[in-house]
Design a protein around this motif. Structure first.
Motif, PDB file in Angstrom:
ATOM      1  N   LEU A 190       0.815  -1.223   0.000  1.00 52.02           N
ATOM      2  CA  LEU A 190       0.000   0.000   0.000  1.00 52.02           C
ATOM      3  C   LEU A 190       0.847   1.272   0.000  1.00 52.02           C
ATOM      4  O   LEU A 190       0.329   2.376   0.145  1.00 52.02           O
ATOM      5  CB  LEU A 190      -0.953  -0.007   1.199  1.00 52.02           C
ATOM      6  CG  LEU A 190      -2.075  -1.058   1.123  1.00 52.02           C
ATOM      7  CD1 LEU A 190      -2.718  -1.272   2.490  1.00 52.02           C
ATOM      8  CD2 LEU A 190      -3.142  -0.654   0.106  1.00 52.02           C
ATOM      9  N   GLY A 191       2.144   1.096  -0.140  1.00 54.03           N
ATOM     10  CA  GLY A 191       3.025   2.258  -0.307  1.00 54.03           C
ATOM     11  C   GLY A 191       3.404   2.940   0.991  1.00 54.03           C
ATOM     12  O   GLY A 191       4.018   4.007   0.980  1.00 54.03           O
ATOM     13  N   MET A 192       3.041   2.330   2.126  1.00 50.21           N
ATOM     14  CA  MET A 192       3.395   2.946   3.411  1.00 50.21           C
ATOM     15  C   MET A 192       4.745   2.431   3.907  1.00 50.21           C
ATOM     16  O   MET A 192       5.377   3.053   4.746  1.00 50.21           O
ATOM     17  CB  MET A 192       2.304   2.648   4.446  1.00 50.21           C
ATOM     18  CG  MET A 192       0.961   3.251   4.046  1.00 50.21           C
ATOM     19  SD  MET A 192      -0.342   2.941   5.241  1.00 50.21           S
ATOM     20  CE  MET A 192      -0.832   1.287   4.844  1.00 50.21           C
ATOM     21  N   GLY A 193       5.134   1.287   3.385  1.00 54.30           N
ATOM     22  CA  GLY A 193       6.425   0.720   3.745  1.00 54.30           C
ATOM     23  C   GLY A 193       6.324  -0.179   4.972  1.00 54.30           C
ATOM     24  O   GLY A 193       5.567   0.101   5.905  1.00 54.30           O
ATOM     25  N   ARG A 194       7.094  -1.267   4.923  1.00 50.79           N
ATOM     26  CA  ARG A 194       7.088  -2.196   6.071  1.00 50.79           C
ATOM     27  C   ARG A 194       7.495  -1.501   7.355  1.00 50.79           C
ATOM     28  O   ARG A 194       7.033  -1.829   8.437  1.00 50.79           O
ATOM     29  CB  ARG A 194       8.068  -3.343   5.824  1.00 50.79           C
ATOM     30  CG  ARG A 194       7.525  -4.378   4.903  1.00 50.79           C
ATOM     31  CD  ARG A 194       8.410  -5.592   4.819  1.00 50.79           C
ATOM     32  NE  ARG A 194       8.053  -6.307   3.607  1.00 50.79           N
ATOM     33  CZ  ARG A 194       8.634  -6.096   2.435  1.00 50.79           C
ATOM     34  NH1 ARG A 194       9.645  -5.262   2.325  1.00 50.79           N
ATOM     35  NH2 ARG A 194       8.225  -6.741   1.364  1.00 50.79           N
ATOM     36  N   ASN A 195       8.393  -0.527   7.221  1.00 50.59           N
ATOM     37  CA  ASN A 195       8.882   0.139   8.431  1.00 50.59           C
ATOM     38  C   ASN A 195       7.825   1.021   9.092  1.00 50.59           C
ATOM     39  O   ASN A 195       8.051   1.543  10.179  1.00 50.59           O
ATOM     40  CB  ASN A 195      10.128   0.979   8.126  1.00 50.59           C
ATOM     41  CG  ASN A 195      11.293   0.080   7.795  1.00 50.59           C
ATOM     42  OD1 ASN A 195      11.289  -1.096   8.176  1.00 50.59           O
ATOM     43  ND2 ASN A 195      12.280   0.595   7.068  1.00 50.59           N
ATOM     44  N   SER A 196       6.688   1.167   8.436  1.00 48.92           N
ATOM     45  CA  SER A 196       5.618   1.942   9.090  1.00 48.92           C
ATOM     46  C   SER A 196       4.972   1.124  10.210  1.00 48.92           C
ATOM     47  O   SER A 196       4.243   1.667  11.035  1.00 48.92           O
ATOM     48  CB  SER A 196       4.554   2.369   8.073  1.00 48.92           C
ATOM     49  OG  SER A 196       3.897   1.235   7.570  1.00 48.92           O
ATOM     50  N   VAL A 197       5.217  -0.200  10.221  1.00 46.83           N
ATOM     51  CA  VAL A 197       4.606  -1.028  11.273  1.00 46.83           C
ATOM     52  C   VAL A 197       5.449  -0.933  12.549  1.00 46.83           C
ATOM     53  O   VAL A 197       6.620  -1.303  12.572  1.00 46.83           O
ATOM     54  CB  VAL A 197       4.463  -2.501  10.824  1.00 46.83           C
ATOM     55  CG1 VAL A 197       3.786  -3.321  11.916  1.00 46.83           C
ATOM     56  CG2 VAL A 197       3.676  -2.591   9.526  1.00 46.83           C
ATOM     57  N   VAL A 198       4.830  -0.388  13.588  1.00 48.26           N
ATOM     58  CA  VAL A 198       5.510  -0.232  14.884  1.00 48.26           C
ATOM     59  C   VAL A 198       5.114  -1.424  15.752  1.00 48.26           C
ATOM     60  O   VAL A 198       3.912  -1.710  15.903  1.00 48.26           O
ATOM     61  CB  VAL A 198       5.020   1.063  15.588  1.00 48.26           C
ATOM     62  CG1 VAL A 198       5.733   1.262  16.919  1.00 48.26           C
ATOM     63  CG2 VAL A 198       5.186   2.262  14.673  1.00 48.26           C
ATOM     64  N   HIS A 199       6.108  -2.112  16.304  1.00 46.57           N
ATOM     65  CA  HIS A 199       5.803  -3.245  17.189  1.00 46.57           C
ATOM     66  C   HIS A 199       5.612  -2.779  18.617  1.00 46.57           C
ATOM     67  O   HIS A 199       6.552  -2.313  19.261  1.00 46.57           O
ATOM     68  CB  HIS A 199       6.919  -4.287  17.125  1.00 46.57           C
ATOM     69  CG  HIS A 199       6.879  -5.090  15.870  1.00 46.57           C
ATOM     70  ND1 HIS A 199       7.896  -5.924  15.480  1.00 46.57           N
ATOM     71  CD2 HIS A 199       5.926  -5.190  14.908  1.00 46.57           C
ATOM     72  CE1 HIS A 199       7.567  -6.494  14.326  1.00 46.57           C
ATOM     73  NE2 HIS A 199       6.391  -6.056  13.962  1.00 46.57           N
ATOM     74  N   ILE A 200       4.398  -2.913  19.100  1.00 48.42           N
ATOM     75  CA  ILE A 200       4.089  -2.575  20.495  1.00 48.42           C
ATOM     76  C   ILE A 200       4.450  -3.802  21.347  1.00 48.42           C
ATOM     77  O   ILE A 200       4.147  -4.933  20.934  1.00 48.42           O
ATOM     78  CB  ILE A 200       2.576  -2.244  20.634  1.00 48.42           C
ATOM     79  CG1 ILE A 200       2.172  -1.123  19.666  1.00 48.42           C
ATOM     80  CG2 ILE A 200       2.213  -1.910  22.076  1.00 48.42           C
ATOM     81  CD1 ILE A 200       2.884   0.200  19.896  1.00 48.42           C
ATOM     82  N   PRO A 201       5.065  -3.611  22.501  1.00 51.44           N
ATOM     83  CA  PRO A 201       5.434  -4.772  23.332  1.00 51.44           C
ATOM     84  C   PRO A 201       4.231  -5.648  23.703  1.00 51.44           C
ATOM     85  O   PRO A 201       3.096  -5.158  23.753  1.00 51.44           O
ATOM     86  CB  PRO A 201       6.029  -4.123  24.593  1.00 51.44           C
ATOM     87  CG  PRO A 201       6.455  -2.769  24.170  1.00 51.44           C
ATOM     88  CD  PRO A 201       5.533  -2.343  23.073  1.00 51.44           C
ATOM     89  N   VAL A 202       4.529  -6.933  23.962  1.00 49.86           N
ATOM     90  CA  VAL A 202       3.474  -7.872  24.361  1.00 49.86           C
ATOM     91  C   VAL A 202       3.686  -8.296  25.814  1.00 49.86           C
ATOM     92  O   VAL A 202       4.796  -8.159  26.348  1.00 49.86           O
ATOM     93  CB  VAL A 202       3.468  -9.129  23.447  1.00 49.86           C
ATOM     94  CG1 VAL A 202       3.008  -8.766  22.047  1.00 49.86           C
ATOM     95  CG2 VAL A 202       4.834  -9.812  23.408  1.00 49.86           C
ATOM     96  N   ASP A 203       2.630  -8.847  26.435  1.00 49.35           N
ATOM     97  CA  ASP A 203       2.760  -9.338  27.817  1.00 49.35           C
ATOM     98  C   ASP A 203       3.212 -10.798  27.805  1.00 49.35           C
ATOM     99  O   ASP A 203       3.528 -11.346  26.739  1.00 49.35           O
ATOM    100  CB  ASP A 203       1.445  -9.116  28.587  1.00 49.35           C
ATOM    101  CG  ASP A 203       0.288  -9.942  28.009  1.00 49.35           C
ATOM    102  OD1 ASP A 203       0.545 -10.857  27.191  1.00 49.35           O
ATOM    103  OD2 ASP A 203      -0.865  -9.663  28.366  1.00 49.35           O
TER     104      ASP A 203
END
Ligand SMILES: Cc1ncc(COP(=O)(O)O)c(C=O)c1O
Length: 493
Positions: A190-203
């Motif tokens: 979609l042209g946003m780039g893979r790096n646009s995905v921010v990984h939020i920490p998990v429990d």
């Protein structure tokens, strides 16, 4: 006189010939395809033929070399990845569609069922009634479609149209490292780039931490990035973990960011009364995906995206300028004299495919056959099987449960005090399971533990497959340990 070379009117005769081979395959007693790989490759590896051999001979070749060397996925004991074979009705409805409605378009009963099946899914999964669905080829495309609508919606608020002009700002999609990798792929496409995905920490249960999400959003407010979507998993692929849909949905509402739920695997889990409460908050979603080719028993190639904002969806995927060959042919449905006068419900404008099979008919048939009751029974059985494996893993001295199961995936491993390298040992156990070829789970990492990971999903996968798998893991583990101890003793003596 013209004579078409391909058979076009002997379907039932040819099917009778094929059935014999399909029935034999469904005994599941062929050796695995790798066993005779050299033989069947040699038999099939031919240059493009100038002359055909005729339909009967093609079916005979299929019966001899292809079908018996098919996939292990169809086996009842296969609990690998999140995939399964179609039920009989899945195969039959597919064939009916191929024969009687080669496309989903037109004012036909098939096109009507596309709509009805989507409505049934909304009802069955308790989604908001204002959600509009669209079928696509599977969870990957379904995520792409949902995030396409999210992108359109986020940029429309800024007075921009990314579908026309591309993405001209840095974007953010909030997910976790447990999210399916097709979220990242969608961001790229979609042209946003893979790096646009921010990984939020998990429990510790591998669920997105709502507080960490809130912190990240606060931080990102200061930078000039466009928040496109927050993604929650309703059943992660790795372990079946369920993010807190309610808590995440509320944050999405508070920050006014598109809320996407990837329920490709786990959305049908809502039918199980034991875990139904985990789906609270599903109504907050702007888009939700589910795969009919996972828990519902459809043949592969059927995913669904549901969205609330159909306009965002259409603006993302519909070019607006209808091609001449379509524009000049269609009339509005009310004035149609022929089912070909209209394209029917314009699902082709709500996703990436123009030509598409009649997937709705398959989903309709699957539900019509066994009802919601039948689907619920399957899902409850599989979730219970995962809990049963977990119970045995907790009780047996040579097993360890890596994570309490939420849905139908259970991550466990073999342990033994004599083992030096537990990850290596469990890899060996898995290799042996694959060689034996009856109970076929996949594996994953839970933290730094290499674990055996059955996902109970297939309609043919029954209670005893849970017990059989556990028993086999223990037997193989014990045998490897015994062997290693003997080798060690022999070396020392
Ligand atoms: C949670 C989830 N999302 C997306 C996908 C991708 O789905 P598909 O393989 O149907 O494209 C999968 C596949 O297993 C999945 O488990």
């Amino acid at each position: 006189m013209f004579k078409e070379r391909a058979e076009c009117d002997k379907l039932s005769t040819l099917l009778t010939q094929l059935n014999e081979h399909l029935d034999a395959f469904q005994q599941f007693d062929h050796p695995d395809a790798v066993v005779d790989a050299e033989l069947w490759r040699l038999a099939l590896d031919k240059p493009v033929p100038e002359k055909g051999i005729g339909a009967e001979n093609v079916i005979a070749e299929m019966g001899e070399h292809v079908i018996p060397n098919g996939s292990q996925i169809a086996k009842p004991g296969c609990t690998s990845y999140i995939t399964t074979a179609a039920t009989d009705m899945g195969s039959i409805a597919t064939l009916a569609g191929i024969v009687a409605s080669p496309q989903r378009i037109g004012l036909t009963a098939f096109n009507y069922l596309e709509d009805l099946a989507l409505q049934w899914l909304v009802e069955m999964f308790g989604l908001p009634s204002n959600m509009q669905g669209v079928f696509s080829s599977g969870g990957s495309t379904a995520n792409l479609i949902g995030l396409g609508a999210a992108r359109q919606s986020a940029f429309a608020r800024l007075g921009m149209n990314p579908a026309d002009d591309g993405v001209q700002r840095v974007c953010k999609i909030y997910a976790t490292d447990q999210s399916h990798f097709t979220i990242h792929r969608s961001a790229a496409v979609l042209g946003m780039g893979r790096n646009s995905v921010v990984h939020i920490p998990v429990d510790s249960q591998l669920r997105l931490c709502p507080n960490a999400l809130r912190e990240q959003l606060k931080k990102d407010k200061a930078i000039d990035a466009v928040p496109v979507a927050i993604v929650a998993s309703a059943g992660s692929t790795n372990t079946g973990a369920m993010d807190s849909l309610q808590a995440i949905g509320e944050i999405a509402r508070e920050y006014d960011i598109w809320f996407h739920i990837d329920g490709a695997y786990g959305l049908p889990g809502t039918l199980d009364p034991q875990v139904h409460h985990l789906y609270k908050g599903v109504e907050l979603a702007d888009s939700i995906t589910v795969d009919a080719h996972k828990w519902l028993g459809a043949p592969v190639g059927i995913g669904v995206t549901f969205v609330k904002d159909v306009v965002a969806l259409q603006e993302s995927f519909n070019q607006g300028n209808v091609a001449d060959y379509i524009r000049t042919t269609i009339v509005d449905s009310e004035h149609a004299d022929n089912s070909m006068d209209s394209l029917g419900i314009p699902y082709h404008d709500m996703g990436v495919e123009l030509s598409a099979p009649t997937r709705g008919t398959i989903v309709w048939a699957l539900i019509r056959e066994i009802g919601v009751e039948g689907m619920r029974a399957r899902i409850c059985r599989h979730n219970e099987m995962a809990r049963r494996v977990a119970e045995q893993a907790k009780q047996h001295k040579n097993l360890e449960l890596a994570l309490e199961p939420t849905l139908s995936i259970c991550c466990f491993r073999y342990i033994n005090e004599s083992a030096i390298d537990l990850n290596g040992l469990n890899k060996k156990i898995h290799r042996q399971l694959m060689k034996n070829g009856t109970n076929i789970p996949s594996t994953t990492m839970v933290g730094d533990k290499f674990v055996i990971r059955p996902c109970f999903l297939g309609a043919r996968t029954d209670w005893h497959h849970a017990d059989d798998l556990v028993k086999e893991v223990i037997e193989i583990g014990d045998a490897i340990i015994k062997n290693e101890i003997n080798t060690r003793d022999n070396k020392e003596n």
